[in-house]
Design a protein around this motif. Structure first.
Motif: not given
Length: 363
Positions: A84, A87, A113, A152, A162-163, A166
């Motif tokens: 991660m 990313l 992501a 990340f 980013l989470s 994803l």
């Protein structure tokens, strides 16, 4: 619906033994977590998952499959997903000179992501796996080798964005998500697999940094895994055994209403509560009483698997003795993690335009 099946256990090999089937059929068992030792190839994994569902259709088949160094299946066509941190690094790359475009790195990182989540979930689901314990929401503070490039970024805003991207990819493939390790494992150097980490920061400091992604993502997270870390300025117990962390803060203050998993009860950080070494069953009962809906015991089925039997029998006895009460709400949260759509078969997935485009977007 089962009254409450909180236990997530494992199996020793690439096929189910008679003992595995007996354990998985127990009404307190709600799922299984797979490891690399359970993997030979895609056909074998598909057959193993089908055998698990033959025992009970509602068993949740789980795996730790984040990308980078935490990816259980790496051969026979599985995509090698990036850590991660890759990313997070992409987020920071806006180009140089005439190619510089403010924010372009962030946009590319979010696309990547979402692609990573889609590839991860669609490949797992094509082989019969329901659920992966991802994403890691820990901040990359630097000292924690056990987290390291699994995180990340150091900025909670980047981690949250980013989470979320994803998780969108996971959702597109029909998979739920799990934010871990609440409220944050990235600030401590000790590894809770072998030690009991202690984070001496104040509640305010933790909420302003490490726990912020859980606040921002509380309405899209479907499950959370707390850390086996003690935050003594908040509670003397590790977060996974703390009513204050799980009920007062995570559910009350942050408004989270999804499932809460304990981390692996075989870890050193889970074997000591209030300074005392406890049994797996005692640890499970304590985690459930603190607010966990589900508890994991990993890597204990190898050999005769006595620890798994002791956990099941011990938790059953704790229920009878009134030290733990089943929860219909917890069971509903477990069932909600099961996929609601049919998976794409592997051969069809390989030529699906959305999947092929996702592969091109990976860093």
């Amino acid at each position: 619906m089962t009254q409450h099946a909180p236990l997530i256990i494992d199996a020793a090999g690439t096929t189910l033994s008679a003992a595995d089937r007996r354990r998985l059929a127990h009404p307190l068992v709600g799922g299984i977590i797979l490891f690399t030792r359970n993997w030979q190839d895609r056909r074998q994994l598909l057959e193993l998952c089908a055998a698990i569902k033959d025992v009970r259709e509602d068993l949740l088949i789980c795996v730790d499959h984040e990308g980078g160094r935490v990816q259980r299946f790496r051969t026979d066509g599985f995509t090698h997903l990036p850590p991660m941190r890759a990313l997070g690094e992409l987020w920071m790359q806006d180009g140089k000179g005439s190619k510089h475009r403010e924010g372009s790195g962030a946009l590319r990182a979010m696309q990547a992501a979402t692609a990573a989540g889609y590839v991860l979930a669609s490949e797992l689901r094509a082989c019969g796996v329901d659920f992966s314990f991802t994403p890691v929401l820990d901040l990359d503070w630097g000292p924690s080798a056990v987290i390291g490039d699994r995180a990340f970024h150091a900025d909670p805003r980047v981690v949250a964005m980013l989470s979320r991207a994803l998780m969108q990819g996971l959702l597109q493939a029909g998979m739920a998500n799990c934010g871990k390790h609440f409220p944050g494992h990235g600030h401590v150097a000790a590894d809770s697999h072998t030690e009991v980490p202690v984070d001496r920061r104040s509640l305010g400091a933790i909420l302003q940094d490490d726990a912020m992604p859980y606040d921002w993502l509380s309405n899209v997270l479907t499950s959370v895994m707390p850390a086996h870390v003690i935050y003594p300025r908040v509670d003397k117990r590790p977060a996974g055994f703390s009513q204050k962390w799980l009920q007062d803060i995570l559910r009350g203050r942050l408004g989270f209403d999804g499932a809460i998993f304990s981390d692996d009860l075989s870890m050193e950080g889970a074997r000591r509560i209030d300074g005392q070494v406890v049994s797996y069953a005692e640890a499970a009962a304590a985690a459930l009483a603190a607010g966990c809906d589900l508890v994991l015991l990993c890597n204990q089925s190898v050999g005769e698997g006595r620890a798994v039997d002791e956990l099941i029998e011990g938790l059953d006895a704790a229920r009878t003795a009134g030290r733990w009460q089943p929860s219909e709400a917890s069971e509903a949260r477990r069932v909600a993690l099961l996929p609601q759509t049919l998976p794409q078969p592997w051969d069809e997935l390989m030529v699906q335009p959305a999947y092929m485009q996702a592969l091109e977007l990976l860093p």
